[in-house]
Design a protein around this motif. Structure first.
Motif, mmCIF file in Angstrom:
data_model
loop_
_atom_site.group_PDB
_atom_site.id
_atom_site.type_symbol
_atom_site.label_atom_id
_atom_site.label_comp_id
_atom_site.label_asym_id
_atom_site.label_seq_id
_atom_site.Cartn_x
_atom_site.Cartn_y
_atom_site.Cartn_z
ATOM 1 N N LYS A 162 17.070 13.514 -21.285
ATOM 2 C CA LYS A 162 16.679 14.440 -22.356
ATOM 3 C C LYS A 162 17.415 15.774 -22.232
ATOM 4 N N LEU B 158 14.433 9.879 -17.083
ATOM 5 C CA LEU B 158 14.181 10.185 -18.497
ATOM 6 C C LEU B 158 14.348 11.680 -18.759
ATOM 7 N N GLU B 159 13.811 12.515 -17.885
ATOM 8 C CA GLU B 159 13.925 13.962 -18.087
ATOM 9 C C GLU B 159 15.376 14.426 -17.979
ATOM 10 N N THR C 154 5.800 5.489 -14.506
ATOM 11 C CA THR C 154 6.555 6.745 -14.474
ATOM 12 C C THR C 154 6.752 7.317 -13.072
ATOM 13 N N GLN D 272 17.577 7.367 -23.752
ATOM 14 C CA GLN D 272 16.204 7.871 -23.821
ATOM 15 C C GLN D 272 15.262 6.807 -24.390
ATOM 16 N N LEU D 273 15.694 6.153 -25.446
ATOM 17 C CA LEU D 273 14.855 5.124 -26.074
ATOM 18 C C LEU D 273 14.616 3.948 -25.129
ATOM 19 N N ARG E 227 3.246 0.099 -19.266
ATOM 20 C CA ARG E 227 1.911 0.597 -19.608
ATOM 21 C C ARG E 227 1.115 -0.432 -20.404
ATOM 22 N N CYS F 254 14.602 4.094 -21.755
ATOM 23 C CA CYS F 254 13.651 4.544 -20.726
ATOM 24 C C CYS F 254 12.227 4.555 -21.272
ATOM 25 N N GLU F 255 12.060 5.065 -22.463
ATOM 26 C CA GLU F 255 10.717 5.135 -23.059
ATOM 27 C C GLU F 255 10.166 3.741 -23.344
ATOM 28 N N ALA F 256 11.047 2.818 -23.718
ATOM 29 C CA ALA F 256 10.609 1.450 -23.985
ATOM 30 C C ALA F 256 10.149 0.760 -22.703
ATOM 31 N N ILE G 144 8.932 2.258 -20.008
ATOM 32 C CA ILE G 144 7.649 2.875 -19.653
ATOM 33 C C ILE G 144 6.525 2.281 -20.485
ATOM 34 N N ASP G 145 6.767 2.146 -21.776
ATOM 35 C CA ASP G 145 5.751 1.578 -22.665
ATOM 36 C C ASP G 145 5.460 0.130 -22.316
#
Length: 209
Positions: free
Chosen positions: A6, A2-3, A73, A28-29, A39, A31-33, A35-36
């Motif tokens: 970005k 992710l980093e 993560t 990016q979206l 979680r 990867c964030e999805a 992770i979410d």
């Protein structure tokens, strides 16, 4: 990852390369999805633990919550977390398709297996149980075992047996391949042939490495 995405996106924004910046925003979206998504499993497990009265089940929920919160993560630290990490990876792949070949499960997990065994936090029964539970939930996966390592030596290891033993416990719709070569561990190959004959389901597939 992710980093890195970005940082690359910022580079292409600075260069006013909108097509590549837009593509990287999409990554990016995603990867964030992911992770979410993981979680949310941790949050759900915590919520279940809060109302659970059975001590064993409560501890199980709390362990799930800790595992999911970490691997959302960070890389897995134990065999238990490694199996859960692979489970999520296959689930995410199936968001966009029916599934692909996922590689050699025994090589993915052998280091974590040995570390957890050495630390006294994993029994042989638990090692098989976690793999078997993953099979029951995923169904139709495509994993393999054996083959050769980077030095062209036989890659069969302790996890090769665990992976196959897990299938032997449940059979069912699980796709596994044993990668044969002339130097394969004869005991493991004999066990693979025994499982193939007893279950009568064409699994494990015997693949000429």
């Amino acid at each position: 990852i992710l980093e890195r995405v970005k940082a690359s996106r910022q580079k292409y924004l600075a260069l006013d390369n909108q097509p590549k910046a837009a593509y990287l925003l999409g990554l990016q979206l995603i990867c964030e999805a992911v992770i979410d998504f993981i979680r949310r499993h941790a949050d759900r497990a915590l919520a279940l633990a809060a109302t659970e009265t059975d001590p064993w089940q409560k501890a199980t929920y709390l362990r799930i919550a800790e595992c999911c919160a970490h691997i959302a993560t960070e890389p897995p630290r134990t065999y238990y977390e490694g199996v859960q990490w692979i489970h999520f990876a296959v689930m995410m792949d199936r968001v966009v398709g029916h599934g692909n070949g996922y590689g050699r499960l025994d090589l993915y997990l052998i280091d974590l297996y040995r570390q957890s065994k050495a630390a006294g936090e994993l029994t042989n029964e638990e090692a098989r149980e976690y793999i078997t539970e993953m099979y029951l939930k995923l169904r139709g996966h495509f994993f393999s075992m054996g083959g050769r390592d980077a030095d062209l030596k036989d890659a069969t290891n302790e996890m090769s047996y665990v992976v196959l033993e897990g299938y032997d416990l449940v059979g069912d719709y699980n796709n596994l391949g044993v990668m044969w070569h002339p130097d394969i561990d004869p005991d493991f190959y004999a066990y693979a042939c025994d499982v193939l004959a007893r279950h009568g389901e064409s699994i494990p597939v015997l693949v000429n490495y």
